[in-house]
Design a protein around this motif. Structure first.
Motif, PDB file in Angstrom:
ATOM      1  N   GLU A 181       0.814  -1.221   0.000  1.00 20.45           N
ATOM      2  CA  GLU A 181       0.000   0.000   0.000  1.00 20.45           C
ATOM      3  C   GLU A 181       0.845   1.267   0.000  1.00 20.45           C
ATOM      4  O   GLU A 181       0.453   2.286   0.571  1.00 20.45           O
ATOM      5  CB  GLU A 181      -0.965  -0.027   1.201  1.00 20.45           C
ATOM      6  CG  GLU A 181      -1.768  -1.297   1.355  1.00 20.45           C
ATOM      7  CD  GLU A 181      -2.537  -1.728   0.099  1.00 20.45           C
ATOM      8  OE1 GLU A 181      -2.803  -0.870  -0.770  1.00 20.45           O
ATOM      9  OE2 GLU A 181      -2.839  -2.927  -0.018  1.00 20.45           O
ATOM     10  N   ASP A 197       3.051  -7.727   2.599  1.00 14.17           N
ATOM     11  CA  ASP A 197       1.636  -7.603   2.221  1.00 14.17           C
ATOM     12  C   ASP A 197       0.889  -7.514   3.550  1.00 14.17           C
ATOM     13  O   ASP A 197       0.805  -8.497   4.290  1.00 14.17           O
ATOM     14  CB  ASP A 197       1.170  -8.822   1.405  1.00 14.17           C
ATOM     15  CG  ASP A 197      -0.190  -8.569   0.779  1.00 14.17           C
ATOM     16  OD1 ASP A 197      -0.947  -7.733   1.319  1.00 14.17           O
ATOM     17  OD2 ASP A 197      -0.509  -9.220  -0.243  1.00 14.17           O
ATOM     18  N   VAL A 209      -2.260  -7.197   4.308  1.00 19.11           N
ATOM     19  CA  VAL A 209      -3.375  -8.155   4.332  1.00 19.11           C
ATOM     20  C   VAL A 209      -3.371  -8.875   2.997  1.00 19.11           C
ATOM     21  O   VAL A 209      -3.669  -8.279   1.963  1.00 19.11           O
ATOM     22  CB  VAL A 209      -4.750  -7.466   4.523  1.00 19.11           C
ATOM     23  CG1 VAL A 209      -5.859  -8.522   4.540  1.00 19.11           C
ATOM     24  CG2 VAL A 209      -4.794  -6.633   5.793  1.00 19.11           C
ATOM     25  N   ASP A 210      -3.009 -10.128   2.996  1.00 14.33           N
ATOM     26  CA  ASP A 210      -3.144 -10.921   1.780  1.00 14.33           C
ATOM     27  C   ASP A 210      -4.455 -11.699   1.914  1.00 14.33           C
ATOM     28  O   ASP A 210      -4.598 -12.544   2.800  1.00 14.33           O
ATOM     29  CB  ASP A 210      -1.962 -11.877   1.596  1.00 14.33           C
ATOM     30  CG  ASP A 210      -2.078 -12.608   0.268  1.00 14.33           C
ATOM     31  OD1 ASP A 210      -2.125 -11.933  -0.770  1.00 14.33           O
ATOM     32  OD2 ASP A 210      -2.163 -13.846   0.284  1.00 14.33           O
TER      33      ASP A 210
HETATM   34 CA    CA Z   1      -2.853  -7.040   0.180  1.00 14.50          CA
END
Ligand code: CA
Ligand code: IPD
Ligand code: CA
Length: 261
Positions: free
Chosen positions: A70, A86, A88-89
């Motif tokens: 992000e 990552d 939130v994967d």
């Molecule tokens: Ca993600």
């Protein structure tokens, strides 16, 4: 930095990841969802987890640069030590209460992953690996399956929700896998797909169009669990690729799998 330092760094970074996992669960109650692009979502949780970990990792090792999904990563020099996160994967799973998402964190040195952590806060399962030291689930060693026949294998697949132009090709591949295996699964988190092959819950996994933060941690965990990781052509998966294809197996099934995909 040597392998002993990486083990210490893994312990320290794991604590940071667990802390971020607690924040994720707390924030879930009051979350906001935004769209990055059609069918590409980001939530306030993604940004909070990323910011928390960026700060925590900077305190741990200020000399290591930081790549996160992000943020803008265009200024990074990947030949230098780099965290790859990552936050939130499996964001779509998160939004839908599917309870199958993970924080995925890797450390790459000279473009090689030396440490990987994938943590599902919903199940409190943490997969970890340091290069050359094996792979673990909540501290216990894990290993890929011993499945010898593709016809008996469970195959995980991915379908990129943000890029559908080559869906015909993707689904033709999935159909071939379905016809030649015992069955397929589409779980919605690439990082966990990799770890599920690593611990033998599935026997192989194929997806195209991934980013380094989706697979950097997971590919080390698979390799350290005795599995094999290549792209669709059987070549090495690189962490400086922005459209990564992965073909993952327990090793035994790999040649057969490559013929199919
Ligand atoms: Ca993600
Ligand atoms: C996604 C998940 C999904 C995969 C997508 C990824 P995100 O990551 O890993 O399983 O199929 O290609 O983008 O967007 O939830 O971080
Ligand atoms: Ca992802």
């Amino acid at each position: 930095m040597n392998e002993k330092d990486y083990s210490q760094l893994l312990t320290d970074a794991s604590e940071q990841v667990k802390k971020a996992g607690r924040i994720l669960l707390e924030q879930l109650k009051s979350d906001m969802i935004r769209k990055k692009a059609p069918k590409d979502f980001v939530t306030d949780i993604d940004t909070t987890v990323q910011e928390t970990l960026q700060q925590g990792l900077r305190n741990l090792a200020p000399e290591i640069q930081f790549m996160g999904e992000e943020k803008d990563n265009s200024d990074l020099d990947l030949s230098k030590p780099t965290w790859i996160l990552d936050p939130v994967d499996g964001t779509l799973n998160l939004i839908h209460g599917f309870r199958h998402s993970a924080i995925s964190l890797a450390l790459a040195v000279q473009k090689e992953v030396v440490l990987g952590i994938v943590y599902n806060p919903f199940s409190n399962e943490m997969f970890t690996a340091v290069r050359g030291k094996g792979a673990f689930l909540n501290g216990s060693p894990i290993h890929v399956s011993g499945c010898t026949e593709l016809s008996e294998a469970v195959c995980l697949v991915g379908t990129n929700p943000a890029y559908r132009k080559n869906s015909e090709q993707v689904f033709a591949r999935i159909q071939r896998l379905y016809e030649n295996s015992v069955d397929i699964r589409r779980m919605g988190s690439a990082a966990l797909d990799l770890c599920y092959v690593a611990c033998g819950r599935a026997d192989c996994y194929v997806e195209e169009g991934l980013f380094p933060w989706d697979y950097a941690a997971g590919i080390l965990i698979v390799k350290e669990a005795g599995g094999k990781v290549t792209d669709l052509q059987g070549e090495e998966v690189r962490i400086d690729s922005n459209w990564g294809h992965v073909t993952i197996s327990n090793g035994i099934l790999h040649d057969r799998l490559l013929q199919l995909v």
